[in-house]
Scaffold this motif. Structure first.
Motif, PDB file in Angstrom:
ATOM      1  N   ARG A   1       0.845  -1.191   0.000  1.00  0.00           N
ATOM      2  CA  ARG A   1       0.000   0.000   0.000  1.00  0.00           C
ATOM      3  C   ARG A   1       0.885   1.247   0.000  1.00  0.00           C
ATOM      4  N   TRP A   2       0.380   2.303  -0.636  1.00  0.00           N
ATOM      5  CA  TRP A   2       1.138   3.551  -0.743  1.00  0.00           C
ATOM      6  C   TRP A   2       0.243   4.743  -0.410  1.00  0.00           C
ATOM      7  N   ILE A   3       0.873   5.786   0.097  1.00  0.00           N
ATOM      8  CA  ILE A   3       0.326   7.146   0.022  1.00  0.00           C
ATOM      9  C   ILE A   3       1.302   7.926  -0.843  1.00  0.00           C
ATOM     10  N   VAL A   4       0.795   8.591  -1.870  1.00  0.00           N
ATOM     11  CA  VAL A   4       1.627   9.432  -2.727  1.00  0.00           C
ATOM     12  C   VAL A   4       0.872  10.714  -3.045  1.00  0.00           C
ATOM     13  N   ASN A   5       1.625  11.716  -3.438  1.00  0.00           N
ATOM     14  CA  ASN A   5       1.043  12.995  -3.820  1.00  0.00           C
ATOM     15  C   ASN A   5       1.069  13.124  -5.329  1.00  0.00           C
TER      16      ASN A   5
ATOM     17  N   GLY B   1      -1.613   5.487  19.929  1.00  0.00           N
ATOM     18  CA  GLY B   1      -2.832   4.779  20.300  1.00  0.00           C
ATOM     19  C   GLY B   1      -4.057   5.666  20.262  1.00  0.00           C
ATOM     20  N   SER B   2      -3.907   6.901  20.687  1.00  0.00           N
ATOM     21  CA  SER B   2      -5.073   7.796  20.769  1.00  0.00           C
ATOM     22  C   SER B   2      -5.642   8.132  19.401  1.00  0.00           C
ATOM     23  N   VAL B   3      -4.784   8.237  18.378  1.00  0.00           N
ATOM     24  CA  VAL B   3      -5.292   8.552  17.036  1.00  0.00           C
ATOM     25  C   VAL B   3      -5.723   7.294  16.291  1.00  0.00           C
ATOM     26  N   ALA B   4      -5.062   6.168  16.586  1.00  0.00           N
ATOM     27  CA  ALA B   4      -5.351   4.943  15.849  1.00  0.00           C
ATOM     28  C   ALA B   4      -6.692   4.330  16.225  1.00  0.00           C
ATOM     29  N   LYS B   5      -7.154   4.580  17.431  1.00  0.00           N
ATOM     30  CA  LYS B   5      -8.345   3.854  17.897  1.00  0.00           C
ATOM     31  C   LYS B   5      -9.588   4.154  17.074  1.00  0.00           C
ATOM     32  N   CYS B   6      -9.658   5.318  16.435  1.00  0.00           N
ATOM     33  CA  CYS B   6     -10.843   5.697  15.668  1.00  0.00           C
ATOM     34  C   CYS B   6     -10.608   5.667  14.160  1.00  0.00           C
ATOM     35  N   ALA B   7      -9.390   5.384  13.735  1.00  0.00           N
ATOM     36  CA  ALA B   7      -9.032   5.513  12.316  1.00  0.00           C
ATOM     37  C   ALA B   7      -9.052   4.168  11.599  1.00  0.00           C
ATOM     38  N   ASP B   8      -8.902   4.225  10.297  1.00  0.00           N
ATOM     39  CA  ASP B   8      -8.804   3.027   9.467  1.00  0.00           C
ATOM     40  C   ASP B   8      -7.354   2.741   9.095  1.00  0.00           C
ATOM     41  N   VAL B   9      -6.567   3.800   8.937  1.00  0.00           N
ATOM     42  CA  VAL B   9      -5.162   3.691   8.561  1.00  0.00           C
ATOM     43  C   VAL B   9      -4.369   4.638   9.449  1.00  0.00           C
ATOM     44  N   TYR B  10      -3.234   4.163   9.964  1.00  0.00           N
ATOM     45  CA  TYR B  10      -2.335   5.022  10.728  1.00  0.00           C
ATOM     46  C   TYR B  10      -0.991   5.049  10.013  1.00  0.00           C
ATOM     47  N   GLU B  11      -0.593   6.237   9.568  1.00  0.00           N
ATOM     48  CA  GLU B  11       0.700   6.420   8.922  1.00  0.00           C
ATOM     49  C   GLU B  11       1.674   6.931   9.963  1.00  0.00           C
ATOM     50  N   ILE B  12       2.726   6.152  10.211  1.00  0.00           N
ATOM     51  CA  ILE B  12       3.722   6.473  11.234  1.00  0.00           C
ATOM     52  C   ILE B  12       4.768   7.386  10.605  1.00  0.00           C
ATOM     53  N   GLN B  13       4.773   8.634  11.003  1.00  0.00           N
ATOM     54  CA  GLN B  13       5.719   9.595  10.421  1.00  0.00           C
ATOM     55  C   GLN B  13       7.111   9.361  11.010  1.00  0.00           C
ATOM     56  N   ALA B  14       7.831   8.453  10.380  1.00  0.00           N
ATOM     57  CA  ALA B  14       9.145   8.043  10.872  1.00  0.00           C
ATOM     58  C   ALA B  14      10.288   8.558  10.018  1.00  0.00           C
ATOM     59  N   GLN B  15       9.988   9.342   8.973  1.00  0.00           N
ATOM     60  CA  GLN B  15      11.024   9.721   8.016  1.00  0.00           C
ATOM     61  C   GLN B  15      12.161  10.516   8.645  1.00  0.00           C
TER      62      GLN B  15
ATOM     63  N   SER C   1      11.034   9.433   3.092  1.00  0.00           N
ATOM     64  CA  SER C   1      11.206  10.679   2.341  1.00  0.00           C
ATOM     65  C   SER C   1      12.514  10.662   1.577  1.00  0.00           C
ATOM     66  N   THR C   2      12.477  11.219   0.376  1.00  0.00           N
ATOM     67  CA  THR C   2      13.691  11.313  -0.446  1.00  0.00           C
ATOM     68  C   THR C   2      14.642  12.396   0.030  1.00  0.00           C
ATOM     69  N   ASN C   3      14.148  13.347   0.811  1.00  0.00           N
ATOM     70  CA  ASN C   3      14.984  14.416   1.354  1.00  0.00           C
ATOM     71  C   ASN C   3      14.327  14.965   2.623  1.00  0.00           C
ATOM     72  N   PRO C   4      14.392  14.189   3.709  1.00  0.00           N
ATOM     73  CA  PRO C   4      13.715  14.592   4.950  1.00  0.00           C
ATOM     74  C   PRO C   4      14.261  15.908   5.492  1.00  0.00           C
ATOM     75  N   THR C   5      13.404  16.918   5.516  1.00  0.00           N
ATOM     76  CA  THR C   5      13.761  18.279   5.940  1.00  0.00           C
ATOM     77  C   THR C   5      15.061  18.754   5.297  1.00  0.00           C
ATOM     78  N   GLY C   6      15.249  18.378   4.032  1.00  0.00           N
ATOM     79  CA  GLY C   6      16.391  18.861   3.276  1.00  0.00           C
ATOM     80  C   GLY C   6      17.673  18.072   3.439  1.00  0.00           C
TER      81      GLY C   6
ATOM     82  N   ASN D   1       7.271  10.253   0.316  1.00  0.00           N
ATOM     83  CA  ASN D   1       7.351  11.705   0.214  1.00  0.00           C
ATOM     84  C   ASN D   1       8.478  12.103  -0.734  1.00  0.00           C
ATOM     85  N   ILE D   2       8.154  12.973  -1.695  1.00  0.00           N
ATOM     86  CA  ILE D   2       9.168  13.590  -2.558  1.00  0.00           C
ATOM     87  C   ILE D   2       8.987  15.105  -2.385  1.00  0.00           C
ATOM     88  N   PRO D   3       9.350  15.632  -1.222  1.00  0.00           N
ATOM     89  CA  PRO D   3       8.980  17.003  -0.888  1.00  0.00           C
ATOM     90  C   PRO D   3       9.825  18.053  -1.597  1.00  0.00           C
TER      91      PRO D   3
END
Length: 265
Positions: A26-30, A156-170, A204-209, A234-236
């Motif tokens: 699965r992907w999230i892309v812009n 946990g607090s955001v995941a309990k009501c959601a369908d997908v949780y994207e972990i911002q680990a970049q 991310s291809t360039n996390p915060t530069g 992310n290709i920011p």
């Protein structure tokens, strides 16, 4: 922010499988980022990776030729009030992306789980999916922000009501061990709150530069392939949302996709 006018119902995400029946990525892309990457990632290659219901495509409905693709049309909101402008026909998912920035009100920064659940009521009443993607900087900056984020139980607090949780680990991807440690702990916390949650991880291809190689990204992907169902690629580019990102690096994304394909991912 509106309140739900219909009883919220559980929304099932579409299946994501390869031709042989095994689980797909699965992907999230812009869509905008992909559009500006065509010279490096040709449109036919993009469609092969992202042109299916395995992909949540932000901006799909506004960016030809992606409008015609079979990806899930997705909008990204950074505050709960933005849900009042949702949603156009064809939007299948809403991504709530609270971060420590001017786009997310301070009250939401302090209580992202509470607002994620309010948004979930509205999104599910519309028979759409909710993706939650809170940034680790909600607890402030510094190298220990990932630990503090987990201690605050935000996953946990955001995941309990959601369908997908994207972990911002970049922000941790320059060290695959640190990256994997954070993703695994966040995933465990999210699954305790919601055993049915679909988990994705941010890369991310360039996390915060900062410079990162495709080899480093691939090491991160491999380290968590047994934990998550996919990734937010992310290709920011530098702008209001990421003033330190600098020039986009689609060539890194192209090489990563080739490496994943060669590995059967």
């Amino acid at each position: 922010m509106r309140t739900a006018t219909a009883q919220a119902q559980h929304v099932e995400p579409p299946p994501c499988a390869k031709a042989d029946g095994s689980a797909g990525v699965r992907w999230i892309v812009n869509a905008g980022s992909l559009h500006h990457s065509v010279s490096v990632i040709p449109i036919e290659q993009q469609q092969r990776y992202f042109g299916s219901p395995c992909t949540f495509m932000v901006g799909k409905l506004k960016t030809p030729p992606y409008v015609q693709w079979n990806a899930i049309g997705t909008i990204s909101i950074r505050s709960a009030s933005e849900i009042d402008r949702c949603c156009d026909e064809g939007v299948g998912a809403v991504m709530y992306d609270p971060e420590k920035w001017q786009f997310t009100p301070e009250e939401e920064q302090r209580n992202p789980g509470e607002y994620a659940c309010k948004i979930a009521d509205l999104v599910h009443a519309q028979h759409r999916l909710l993706i939650v993607a809170p940034a680790a900087d909600l607890v402030g900056g510094g190298p220990d922000r990932f630990d503090r984020f987990l201690r605050a139980k935000i996953a946990g607090s955001v995941a309990k009501c959601a369908d997908v949780y994207e972990i911002q680990a970049q922000g941790a991807e320059l060290d695959a061990r640190d990256f994997a440690s954070y993703v695994r702990r966040a995933a465990q916390q999210a699954r305790r709150a919601n055993p049915n949650i679909i988990l994705l991880a941010g890369i991310s291809t360039n996390p915060t530069g900062r410079s990162v190689t495709a080899k480093e990204l691939f090491a991160c992907v491999q380290a968590i392939s047994d934990v998550v169902s996919g990734y937010w690629l992310n290709i920011p580019a530098g702008g209001a949302a990421c003033p330190t990102c600098g020039e986009p690096k689609p060539e890194v994304a192209a090489e990563l996709l080739q490496m994943m394909s060669a590995a059967g991912r």
